[in-house]
Structures are given as C-alpha cells and as structure tokens.
Design a protein around this motif. Structure first.
Motif, PDB file in Angstrom:
ATOM      1  N   GLY A 190       0.905  -1.084  -0.230  1.00 38.21           N
ATOM      2  CA  GLY A 190      -0.074   0.112   0.078  1.00 38.21           C
ATOM      3  C   GLY A 190       0.894   1.299   0.111  1.00 38.21           C
ATOM      4  O   GLY A 190       2.058   1.102   0.459  1.00 38.21           O
ATOM      5  N   LEU A 191       0.166   2.429  -0.353  1.00 34.30           N
ATOM      6  CA  LEU A 191       0.911   3.833  -0.523  1.00 34.30           C
ATOM      7  C   LEU A 191       0.180   4.663   0.073  1.00 34.30           C
ATOM      8  O   LEU A 191      -0.737   5.283  -0.274  1.00 34.30           O
ATOM      9  CB  LEU A 191       1.176   4.178  -2.078  1.00 34.30           C
ATOM     10  N   PRO A 192       0.240   4.875   1.414  1.00 33.53           N
ATOM     11  CA  PRO A 192      -0.644   5.711   2.013  1.00 33.53           C
ATOM     12  C   PRO A 192      -0.596   7.111   1.854  1.00 33.53           C
ATOM     13  O   PRO A 192      -1.303   8.024   1.735  1.00 33.53           O
ATOM     14  CB  PRO A 192      -0.329   5.692   3.513  1.00 33.53           C
ATOM     15  N   SER A 249      -0.797   2.082  -4.681  1.00 34.34           N
ATOM     16  CA  SER A 249       0.128   1.018  -4.460  1.00 34.34           C
ATOM     17  C   SER A 249       1.404   1.213  -5.111  1.00 34.34           C
ATOM     18  O   SER A 249       1.656   1.920  -6.124  1.00 34.34           O
ATOM     19  CB  SER A 249      -0.750  -0.096  -4.740  1.00 34.34           C
ATOM     20  N   ALA A 250       2.353   0.402  -4.844  1.00 34.07           N
ATOM     21  CA  ALA A 250       3.481   0.262  -5.056  1.00 34.07           C
ATOM     22  C   ALA A 250       3.639  -1.486  -5.653  1.00 34.07           C
ATOM     23  O   ALA A 250       3.459  -2.345  -4.852  1.00 34.07           O
ATOM     24  CB  ALA A 250       4.727   0.649  -4.414  1.00 34.07           C
ATOM     25  N   ILE A 283      11.055  -9.893   2.151  1.00 31.94           N
ATOM     26  CA  ILE A 283      10.003  -9.090   2.812  1.00 31.94           C
ATOM     27  C   ILE A 283      10.231  -8.258   3.906  1.00 31.94           C
ATOM     28  O   ILE A 283       9.811  -7.184   4.066  1.00 31.94           O
ATOM     29  CB  ILE A 283       8.665  -9.758   3.100  1.00 31.94           C
ATOM     30  N   PRO A 284      10.833  -8.987   5.107  1.00 34.60           N
ATOM     31  CA  PRO A 284      11.466  -8.054   6.308  1.00 34.60           C
ATOM     32  C   PRO A 284      12.017  -6.781   5.772  1.00 34.60           C
ATOM     33  O   PRO A 284      12.049  -5.597   6.272  1.00 34.60           O
ATOM     34  CB  PRO A 284      12.211  -9.046   7.147  1.00 34.60           C
ATOM     35  N   TYR A 292       0.964  -6.390   2.602  1.00 35.00           N
ATOM     36  CA  TYR A 292       1.466  -6.806   1.291  1.00 35.00           C
ATOM     37  C   TYR A 292       0.681  -8.067   0.730  1.00 35.00           C
ATOM     38  O   TYR A 292      -0.073  -8.606   1.508  1.00 35.00           O
ATOM     39  CB  TYR A 292       2.898  -7.066   1.174  1.00 35.00           C
ATOM     40  N   SER A 293       0.882  -8.069  -0.606  1.00 34.27           N
ATOM     41  CA  SER A 293       0.200  -9.440  -1.219  1.00 34.27           C
ATOM     42  C   SER A 293       0.761  -9.716  -2.475  1.00 34.27           C
ATOM     43  O   SER A 293       1.564  -8.744  -2.927  1.00 34.27           O
ATOM     44  CB  SER A 293      -1.318  -9.163  -1.491  1.00 34.27           C
ATOM     45  N   PHE A 294       0.665 -10.780  -2.946  1.00 34.40           N
ATOM     46  CA  PHE A 294       1.538 -11.287  -4.239  1.00 34.40           C
ATOM     47  C   PHE A 294       0.473 -10.966  -5.424  1.00 34.40           C
ATOM     48  O   PHE A 294      -0.720 -11.518  -5.219  1.00 34.40           O
ATOM     49  CB  PHE A 294       2.004 -12.578  -4.183  1.00 34.40           C
ATOM     50  N   TYR A 295       1.039 -10.549  -6.573  1.00 29.19           N
ATOM     51  CA  TYR A 295       0.071 -10.512  -7.499  1.00 29.19           C
ATOM     52  C   TYR A 295      -0.760 -11.613  -8.016  1.00 29.19           C
ATOM     53  O   TYR A 295      -1.911 -11.708  -8.383  1.00 29.19           O
ATOM     54  CB  TYR A 295       0.848  -9.488  -8.759  1.00 29.19           C
TER      55      TYR A 295
END
Length: 792
Positions: free
Chosen positions: A469-471, A620-621, A633-634, A651-654
């Motif tokens: 996400g991109l707040p 989003s990015a 991811i960390p 996060y999520s994977f496309y």
C-alpha cells in the motif's frame, strides 16, 4: 404390532449384513449430501432476510448506456444521490450512503500505540443507515453518526481494540489524520448477511478525511460507495422507477440517456452478478438439484437391492400369506424395515455431514454447522427428509413384495419371471449412472476451466510481484522508496500506480483522438509511472516508454485502442494528441503502443486502455523480485516503515490476487468434484450390491460352465457385460444433458475452453472403468471359485 415389525426388520438386517451395510451406507451418504446442500442453500436464501423491512429496502444502481451500444452495470452511486432522493421523493422513507474504505486505525494507550489495518471492515455512513437496517445498540445510538469525529463499533471489535475495558468515549485515530470517538456499540452482525462491517464512522468525518472527494459530482460513481433506500410500501417501487427517468433528465441533462437508475431489491443484491453479487440463483438451483439427485440415487440403490433380494424372502412372504397375514400387513412390515434402515442411516448422515461441514465452510469462508436440534429449519428439513426417504425407498419394494402370489412365492417363482421388476431395476441403474456421468463430465469441465483461468497468458508478468500500500503520495516519499527499495538485492524494479494492469477495479471514460469528436466507446485507464511497463512485463510493440512525470503528459495505449480508433497501423497513433475524459479532459501525447493484455478478469473481453502518469492517484507500489528469500519481505517492510511509521505494512503477491478473481470457480470445482465423487460412490455401491446378488444367483451356472471348459476371462466377461451395457446406455443418454450444462456454465466467461469430444470420452472411460472395477472384482472372484464346491 409395531414392536413385532421392528424386531423382524432388525433380524433381517443382522441376517444380511453385507446388503444391509450397502443399503445403510448408501442412504447415509445420500442424506449427508442433501443435509449439507440444504445448509448451503438455506444460508444463501436467508442472507439479509432478518431485517424487518427487507421487502421495502432497495439499493440504487445505475446502468450506463454507452453510445457504442454496450451497457455497464454499476452498483455504486454518486455522493449527492442519497440526499436528493430524500428531498425529492415522497414515497422514499429513508436513504443511506455507505462508503467502504481501507483504513489504518491507531489506538493510543499509556506507553503503547497499537495499529490495525482494516481492509473491508470499515464504512462511513450516517444515522439513516440504522433506520433502514436492523442493528441492536448496546450502548449509544445512531444519531451520533450525523456528527463529525464519531464512530460505532460491533461488540467483537470493541473487544478487539479495547479488551474488557469500556470502549465508550475512547479515541481512535484514522490514517494518522483524524480522531474519532467511540460513541456507540452494537451487537455483532449475524452470519447470513452481506453487510459485514464492524466499524461505522460518521459520514461528516469522510469529508474531513478526504476533502477532495467529488461530493457534488454526479458523474463520480464508485463501486465502493452505495446508496440504499427504504420505501413506504412495496407498491411504491414501480412509481419511483418511473419518476427516476425524469430525475435523470433533471440531473444529467443531455447525458440522461446514459444514466439509467434502477431500484435493486435487497433480496436480489446477494445473487445479481451484474452488480457484484456473491452467487447466482442458477447455482442455488443447481445445488438443490444435486442434493435431490443424491437422495434419489441412494433410494434407487435401496430399491434395487431390496427388490433383487426379494427372491430370497419370497417363501417367507408366501408362508405369511398362507397363515392369514394380509397383503396390507406385509406391506407395512417392509415399510417399517425401510424406516429402520433410514433411521440408522440418518444417524450416519448427521455424523458424516458434521465431519464434512468444517471443510466446506472453510472453502466458502462462512461459518456453517450441523446442529439438528438447535436449528429449527434443519430439524424440519431432516424430518421431511426422513419421511421422503422412507416413502421413496420403501413403498415400491414393499408393494412388489407384498403383491407376491403365495403359491408361486412358496415355490420360489415369485420373482423369477417378474420382468417388470427386472426392467425397473435396469432403468434405475441407467438413471444412476446417467446422473454420475453428468456430474463427472461437468466437474471435468469446471476443473479444466479453473486451470485455464489460472494459467492463461494475460499478456503480462504476474510472478514474483509484491504489492504494498501507498498511504501518502508525497514526492519526497515516493522518491525515497524509488531509490531505497531497488537497493535490496532481490528487487529488480518498483512501480507506483493506482491499479495493476489486470484488475477487477479500474477507471475509464470517454476519449477524443486528435480533432475528432468524442469516441462512442469507453477507454479503460491506468494511472502509473514510467516503470510500469518493465515491472509488469508489458510488451511495447511501437514507439517508446514515457518519460518520468507526475501528471498526464505522455501516454501509452494498447493495440485494442488502435483498432477501436480505426487506424490502419500502430505508427499512425504515435505522436498524436488524446484527450482523456476521466482526467478532467486533459490532453496527452501518445508515445507508445502496447501489445494487448487482459486489463480485467477473464469474464470480460480485453478493452481499449490508456496508461498515463498521475502521482496524486497512485495507491500502491508494485515491486518486481528477482527471487524470494527469507529476508526479502522484512527488508522491504523495514524501508517502508521508515517512511510510513504511522501505518501498518500490508502486502500481497500479484499472482495470488489474480487467482482470487476466480475463487468462485475454485469453489465450484471443489463442490462439484466432491458431489460427483459421492454420486459415483453411491452408484458403485448399488452396482456392487446388484452384482453380488446376481453372482450369488448364478453360482451353479458358473460351476457348470467351468466344468464344460469355460475360461475365467469368458466367465468374467459374461457376468460383467449385463451391467456394462447399462452403463453404456447411461453414457449415451447423459452426454447431451452434460453438454447443455457445460455450455450453460461456460457462457459467463469471455475467455473459455472449448468443449472437446475427448472430455466426453474420458468421462465415459472413467464411468466404465469404475463400473468394471465394481463388478469385475465379484466376477473374477466367482470365476476363480472351485466348481466342485459351487455345484454342491
């Protein structure tokens, strides 16, 4: 008398253990399938029926009739609609606006700050929502939602945020921008509802949180913003529908032919797929039909095996009649026997359904349970099911057996020449395997289509792409992420955008090419930076990639748009001006053409698409990874949280997001496969019982054939062919039926597999192979038996 009937039935059950086990297992599995399907169907049919005024509640939806003749169905609505309806129509009792939005919530406590990311649990509304829908307030009341900075929580979320302490008056900070006070607590929503919201924030707070939202723009329609109305009576619906035509002309003027407003009944919201429904009525009907078919197959098994065994009991019946027992008494004896079998089978069915229900609930992501005595509907259905099975499975065999001629019965000739019974038995076997073949074939098509959806080339790269996400779209923060995240060794590139290339949500609008008029079709749009093409592996087939920009300046279009514009070549589009309607009619220059990619899910065709930069719209990015290690991811989270410490990293994977588009198909695949296996197992149980009985009756014949030199193969073939012939007839009958259901199911997809001949061939081979294994074991066993012992 009743006690005597059940004692005789119990003796017969114990005496014929194998046949009794087959009958009870078949009935148990059939009833278990019916009970599970009843729970599924009753859940869906009961969604949001608990609201007292449910028949007077409607959602305002709009159909957009475009100049090219296409129609787009929108469940969302413009913000000013709910207040306009309330003011202008006397037959409208209440109107409510419900705006869903992802929120990051912070709970500040002494020396501790806890953050929660709520993806779909939060919504903005006012007190009118609680006048339309039934919620029970434990503390506070709905009027607080007419004031800014107020919120209402469900019980479970009050405990989630504040534990056992009193939540009233506590503060929650939203998106690190606005504080709201907990001014009400309501009871948790029931399971059977589509309004699964736990946090209701006052509507005036939305205006403070997002001041740039189109609060007066009638053309700003968002599928996450819905308007609900309650009418004074059901009869007002037709009148209001007519009034909405003039209302559209008043609001939209010359564009009123585009906007067609409708009232969608609350009872239709769950089922109408045009407006984001959860499941189709057709699927409900299919589920109910499958449940009925499972019961019928189980009953057919009971009928077949019971009538087949009637020869063994013919002397018993004959003697009873000679001793003065009436035909009616014999009939009731066998009805009680069927009732005993059904009762024991029902206990097995309850145990089996309780075992399977958690797995099915997990597939459906709903909480369903089997508790007969706590659920009145299920109890009533269970009693009706018991009566139906006793009647369906018991009446015909009881009638046939009680109708035996006593003289012929004592001589053992009662059934030998009863061709009617034999023909009925064969017909039931054909019907059973016809049903099983249809379920096998349809299951195969659903599985193949689901696999096709997952593996189809979308014209883009979906593997190893992480979405975060991109707040905040502040220039310094985006620049910092652009510089720091690619330094992580596993990261190949990063792109900022509003929606990924293939998405179930998106924007669109009219376009104007060069000096032409506005085009009659709508072009879909994607707001994204100049790394979008590389990150998602989109194929540039003409021109170049746009230069870096924060706003619309240079454009990319897809090949579909080139064709829609009627251009003869890709290069004709390059360096031409394009006015983009959904960007406030801004003009950009086309600098590149992309190969077509699926910009929505595979239910829809590829549409004309424009890609342009618009930093203020990025949400989003997308991070393209070269590989994924334990630290990837960390490491990304560490960089992200450095710039957004007030928010929760999500996060999520496309590829998983795209797989989620077709969750319905995966569920359909799982359910149909399970019920197909149950139907096949039931059919095989019946076939096994009939084969076992048939071979028992022909034991001496087999012995004589072996003595006269018949081979094991010839005897096995002889014993199996009668049953395989019936399976062959079933396949011929069921093939056109299964083709109809396959075609009906596939027609919802713009991209689908072809129904090939080999699907029927494989299904037929499976059915024949299953039948061969079922009958063949008993046939080979009989053929291998010592003829000396069989002739004795």
């Amino acid at each position: 008398m009743l006690r005597n009937y059940f004692r005789i039935a119990w003796r017969n059950l114990v005496k014929n253990k194998v046949y009794s086990a087959i009958n009870m297992t078949g009935l148990g599995i059939g009833m278990a399938g019916a009970i599970i399907i009843f729970q599924l169907v009753s859940y869906h049919l009961g969604v949001d029926k608990h609201h007292r005024q449910a028949d007077k509640i409607f959602r305002m939806v709009v159909d957009l009739h475009l100049e090219d003749g296409s129609v787009e169905h929108e469940k969302g609505s413009a913000f000013p609609l709910h207040t306009a309806l309330r003011k202008e129509f006397a037959n409208v009792s209440h109107t409510a606006y419900l705006a869903q939005r992802e929120l990051t919530l912070s709970i500040e406590e002494a020396n501790n700050s806890r953050k929660f990311f709520e993806k779909s649990s939060a919504a903005f509304t006012d007190s009118e929502f609680f006048k339309i829908f039934d919620y029970q307030f434990i503390a506070g009341n709905a009027t607080v939602l007419n004031l800014p900075g107020q919120a209402v929580l469900t019980e479970r979320y009050a405990k989630k945020y504040f534990g056992k302490s009193n939540p009233m008056g506590r503060l929650i900070r939203i998106n690190n921008a606005e504080n709201v006070t907990v001014a009400g607590v309501i009871k948790d929503f029931p399971e059977h509802t589509d309004f699964k919201k736990d946090i209701f924030v006052s509507l005036p707070t939305l205006k403070k949180l997002i001041p740039e939202y189109g609060y007066e723009d009638w053309g700003w329609i968002d599928s996450n913003r819905e308007t609900y109305v309650s009418l004074r009576s059901e009869e007002d619906r037709e009148a209001l529908e007519q009034q909405l035509i003039a209302f559209a002309k008043k609001i939209h003027g010359a564009d009123s032919n585009v906007f067609h407003y409708h009232l969608q009944p609350l009872s239709d919201v769950h089922f109408n797929m045009h407006y984001g429904g959860k499941i189709k009525y057709y699927t409900i009907i299919m589920l109910a039909t499958v449940g009925l078919l499972l019961i019928l197959i189980a009953c057919f098994n009971f009928i077949n095996i019971t009538t087949a065994q009637s020869l063994k009991r013919s002397k018993e019946v004959g003697i009873r009649k000679v001793l003065g027992v009436s035909q009616w008494q014999v009939f009731w004896l066998f009805i009680h026997e069927a009732a005993l079998f059904t009762g024991i089978s029902f206990i097995l069915a309850i145990l089996l359904s309780k075992l399977l229900m958690p797995m099915i609930s997990n597939w459906l992501e709903i909480n369903l349970d089997i508790n007969v005595f706590a659920d009145f509907q299920l109890l009533a259905f269970s009693l009706a099911l018991l009566i139906f099975v006793v009647c369906a499975a018991g009446i015909y065999p009881a009638f046939v057996i009680s109708n035996f001629n006593p003289v012929r019965a004592i001589k053992g000739l009662a059934v030998a020449n009863d061709r009617g019974t034999f023909s009925v038995r064969k017909s039931l076997v054909v019907v059973q395997f016809s049903i099983s073949f249809v379920l096998i074939a349809v299951s195969m098509v659903i599985i193949l289509q689901s696999r096709y959806l997952k593996n189809k080339d979308l014209g883009l790269n979906k593997e190893l792409i992480l979405h975060v996400g991109l707040p905040d779209t502040g220039t310094t923060k985006i620049a910092a992420l652009s510089n720091e995240i690619p330094r992580i060794k596993e990261v190949a590139s990063i792109s900022f955008f509003r929606n990924p290339p293939s998405s179930q949500t998106g924007n669109g609008g009219s376009i104007k090419f060069e000096n032409r008029d506005w085009e009659k079709f709508v072009a879909r749009s994607r707001s994204a930076d100049n790394h979008y093409v590389a990150t998602y592996g989109l194929k540039l087939i003409a021109g170049r990639n746009p230069i870096q920009s924060d706003t619309l300046h240079e454009l990319l279009i897809n090949n579909k748009l080139v064709k829609a514009l009627g251009l003869k070549s890709l290069h004709e589009a390059l360096n031409k001006r394009l006015v983009v309607g959904d960007m406030d009619n801004k003009t950009g220059v086309i600098v590149g053409v992309l190969s077509d990619f699926n910009n929505a899910d595979l239910y829809s065709n590829i549409e004309p698409t424009v890609i342009y930069a618009s930093k203020k719209h990025y949400r989003s990015a997308g991070i393209k990874l070269q590989n994924l290690s334990a630290s990837t991811i960390p490491d990304i989270m560490k960089v992200w949280q450095k710039h957004f410490p007030e928010y929760v990293f999500q996060y999520s994977f496309y590829d998983e997001e795209i797989a989620g588009f077709y969750k319905r198909e995966e569920l359909a695949s799982n359910l149909t496969s399970m019920f197909a296996l149950l139907s096949v197992f039931l059919s095989c149980l019946g076939l096994f019982g009939l084969a076992l009985f048939s071979i028992e009756q022909r034991t001496k014949e087999i012995g004589i054939r072996k003595v006269l030199g018949a081979s094991i193969a010839s005897i096995t073939t002889l014993l199996s062919m009668d049953f395989l012939r019936l399976v062959g007839i079933a396949i011929i009958i069921a093939s056109p039926v299964s083709y109809y259901f396959m075609k009906k199911w596939l027609q919802d997809f713009a991209f689908r597999i072809d129904i090939e001949w080999w699907i029927f061939a494989v299904s037929a081979l499976l059915a024949v192979a299953i039948a061969c294994l079922t009958v063949g074991y008993q046939s080979i066993k009989a053929a291998l038996a010592n003829p000396v012992q069989t002739l004795r």
